[in-house]
Write a protein that holds these residues in place. Structure first.
Motif, mmCIF file in Angstrom:
data_model
loop_
_atom_site.group_PDB
_atom_site.id
_atom_site.type_symbol
_atom_site.label_atom_id
_atom_site.label_comp_id
_atom_site.label_asym_id
_atom_site.label_seq_id
_atom_site.Cartn_x
_atom_site.Cartn_y
_atom_site.Cartn_z
ATOM 1 N N ASP A 18 21.549 36.582 47.399
ATOM 2 C CA ASP A 18 22.461 37.730 47.468
ATOM 3 C C ASP A 18 23.694 37.544 46.587
ATOM 4 O OD1 ASP A 18 20.962 39.103 49.533
ATOM 5 O OD2 ASP A 18 21.616 37.471 50.849
ATOM 6 N N VAL A 19 23.897 36.335 46.130
ATOM 7 C CA VAL A 19 25.083 36.028 45.321
ATOM 8 C C VAL A 19 24.661 35.943 43.855
ATOM 9 C CG1 VAL A 19 27.039 34.480 45.009
ATOM 10 C CG2 VAL A 19 25.922 34.624 47.253
ATOM 11 N N LEU A 22 28.087 33.328 39.314
ATOM 12 C CA LEU A 22 28.801 32.244 40.007
ATOM 13 C C LEU A 22 28.005 30.937 40.053
ATOM 14 C CD1 LEU A 22 30.300 34.170 43.097
ATOM 15 C CD2 LEU A 22 31.343 33.786 40.850
ATOM 16 N N PRO A 58 40.083 35.885 42.207
ATOM 17 C CA PRO A 58 40.583 37.253 42.431
ATOM 18 C C PRO A 58 39.819 37.964 43.557
ATOM 19 C CG PRO A 58 39.951 36.917 40.124
ATOM 20 C CD PRO A 58 39.531 35.700 40.862
ATOM 21 N N PRO A 59 40.406 39.043 44.082
ATOM 22 C CA PRO A 59 39.761 39.811 45.157
ATOM 23 C C PRO A 59 38.390 40.347 44.739
ATOM 24 C CG PRO A 59 42.012 40.601 44.797
ATOM 25 C CD PRO A 59 41.721 39.601 43.717
ATOM 26 N N THR A 61 35.444 38.993 44.391
ATOM 27 C CA THR A 61 34.554 38.243 43.498
ATOM 28 C C THR A 61 33.429 37.524 44.241
ATOM 29 O OG1 THR A 61 36.272 36.538 43.535
ATOM 30 C CG2 THR A 61 36.132 37.915 41.566
ATOM 31 N N GLY A 62 33.397 37.615 45.565
ATOM 32 C CA GLY A 62 32.264 37.060 46.296
ATOM 33 C C GLY A 62 32.564 35.805 47.095
ATOM 34 N N LYS A 63 33.833 35.571 47.393
ATOM 35 C CA LYS A 63 34.190 34.355 48.141
ATOM 36 C C LYS A 63 33.632 34.402 49.570
ATOM 37 C CE LYS A 63 38.595 34.983 47.101
ATOM 38 N NZ LYS A 63 38.418 36.105 46.139
ATOM 39 N N THR A 64 33.834 35.530 50.232
ATOM 40 C CA THR A 64 33.305 35.681 51.590
ATOM 41 C C THR A 64 31.780 35.632 51.572
ATOM 42 O OG1 THR A 64 35.194 37.111 52.067
ATOM 43 C CG2 THR A 64 33.366 37.166 53.640
ATOM 44 N N LEU A 65 31.214 36.318 50.575
ATOM 45 C CA LEU A 65 29.759 36.355 50.423
ATOM 46 C C LEU A 65 29.194 34.940 50.262
ATOM 47 C CD1 LEU A 65 27.421 38.443 49.958
ATOM 48 C CD2 LEU A 65 27.872 38.190 47.518
ATOM 49 N N ASP A 116 39.581 33.539 55.679
ATOM 50 C CA ASP A 116 39.878 34.412 54.549
ATOM 51 C C ASP A 116 41.397 34.550 54.429
ATOM 52 O OD1 ASP A 116 39.338 36.008 52.413
ATOM 53 O OD2 ASP A 116 38.575 37.706 53.566
ATOM 54 N N ASN A 164 43.442 34.101 46.772
ATOM 55 C CA ASN A 164 43.630 34.400 45.356
ATOM 56 C C ASN A 164 44.992 33.890 44.879
ATOM 57 O OD1 ASN A 164 45.042 36.633 46.591
ATOM 58 N ND2 ASN A 164 43.086 37.728 46.543
ATOM 59 N N ILE A 196 24.781 41.085 38.886
ATOM 60 C CA ILE A 196 25.306 41.714 40.105
ATOM 61 C C ILE A 196 24.717 43.121 40.249
ATOM 62 C CG2 ILE A 196 27.389 42.482 41.331
ATOM 63 C CD1 ILE A 196 28.896 40.164 39.885
ATOM 64 N N GLY A 224 32.625 41.893 41.526
ATOM 65 C CA GLY A 224 31.364 42.137 42.210
ATOM 66 C C GLY A 224 31.493 43.267 43.218
ATOM 67 N N ALA A 228 29.352 46.712 43.366
ATOM 68 C CA ALA A 228 28.650 47.151 44.588
ATOM 69 C C ALA A 228 29.065 48.591 44.905
ATOM 70 C CB ALA A 228 28.996 46.222 45.751
#
Ligand code: ATP
Length: 270
Positions: A18-19, A22, A58-59, A61-65, A116, A164, A196, A224, A228
């Motif tokens: 899913d990612v 990166l 940056p916001p 970009t998939g950190k949580t993902l 987060d 970030n 993506i 990302g 989406a």
């Protein structure tokens, strides 16, 4: 509210598939998956498994993902908390929430804790403290440091935190045995944007074979999350026009709309 526990029954697992893009960041977190799956292998020669890693970028970009994908790949529970939840919290609540979160994770170990917006609690102490109103935030931060120091080497809970603004973080957070690894999650380049698009076009019914290279070239500076958003928006635009499938023009209209939104956001900031 309580710390959210990943519910294996109702949530579908996030995986590295899913990612998109990166590559460097994925390689680094793959090691964390290995630690969670096979702790004994890594501690057998006296090594210590890292307790935490900081995802910086940056916001959107998939950190949580990525953090969810680590939990998904290792098949361990995912506990998350957002730093912004702690803003304006009453005295003592922040620290007890942190204590609670770590207790829950340790009970279910191996596990991932994801924090987060850690900058909301992890800003350097003693700064921006003109009003003296930051005591609660400091207590929360101190509790977090205490919890991380209190982990045994075999607790097998790994804490991932996202920010970030790594530059504003209290250096104490980055000390050895805490968030001593930093993993960079940057905005995607054109090749990554194409990947993506590929991920987010999977569930969408398209009218023609879309040139994703072309879409990637139309979206410089997009995160990302923005991409989406474009895919979702395109599907909604096509549905509104009562089309049977999404066309290239719908995507271009969606890109325009998202660009408009981004411009507005930037206007407010500057
Ligand atoms: P923030 O700093 O704003 O919390 P973030 O870096 O944690 O952002 P996410 O919440 O992980 O970003 O991303 C939001 C959504 O954007 C994801 O759920 C996913 O749909 C999409 N997305 C972001 N990056 C990627 C990526 N590299 N590959 C696929 N999808 C992505």
């Amino acid at each position: 509210s309580k710390a959210k526990l990943f519910d294996e029954k109702t949530d579908t697992r996030t995986s590295f598939k899913d990612v998109a893009g990166l590559e460097g960041a994925k390689e680094e977190v793959e090691e964390i998956v290995e630690f969670l799956k096979n702790p004994d292998k890594y501690t057998s020669l006296g090594g210590k498994i890292p307790k935490g890693a900081l995802l910086v970028g940056p916001p959107g970009t998939g950190k949580t993902l990525l953090a969810k994908a680590v939990a998904g790949e290792a098949k361990v529970p995912f506990f998350s908390l957002s730093g912004s939840d702690f803003v304006e919290m009453f005295v003592g609540v922040g620290a007890s929430r942190v204590r609670d979160l770590f207790k829950q994770a340790k009970d279910k170990a191996p596990a991932i804790i994801f924090i987060d917006e850690i900058d909301a609690i992890g800003r350097a102490r003693g700064k921006n403290n003109m009003t003296g109103s930051n005591d609660e935030r400091e207590n929360t931060l101190n509790q977090l440091l205490t919890e991380m120091d209190g982990f045994g080497t075999n607790t097998n809970v790994i804490v991932l935190a996202a920010t970030n603004r790594a530059d504003v973080l209290d250096k104490a957070l980055m000390r050895a045995g805490r968030f001593d690894r930093q993993i960079y999650v940057d905005l995607p380049d054109v090749r990554e944007r194409k990947e993506i698009f590929e991920v987010h076009l999977r569930p969408i019914k398209t009218a023609e074979t879309l040139d994703m290279e072309f879409l990637a070239r139309q979206t410089p500076g997009f995160s990302g999350a923005d991409i989406a958003n474009v895919c979702n928006e395109a599907a909604l635009i096509a549905a509104r026009k009562e089309r049977k499938a999404v066309t290239k023009q719908d995507f271009l209209d969606a890109v325009d709309r998202i660009v408009g939104g981004l411009e507005k956001k930037n206007k407010i900031i500057t």
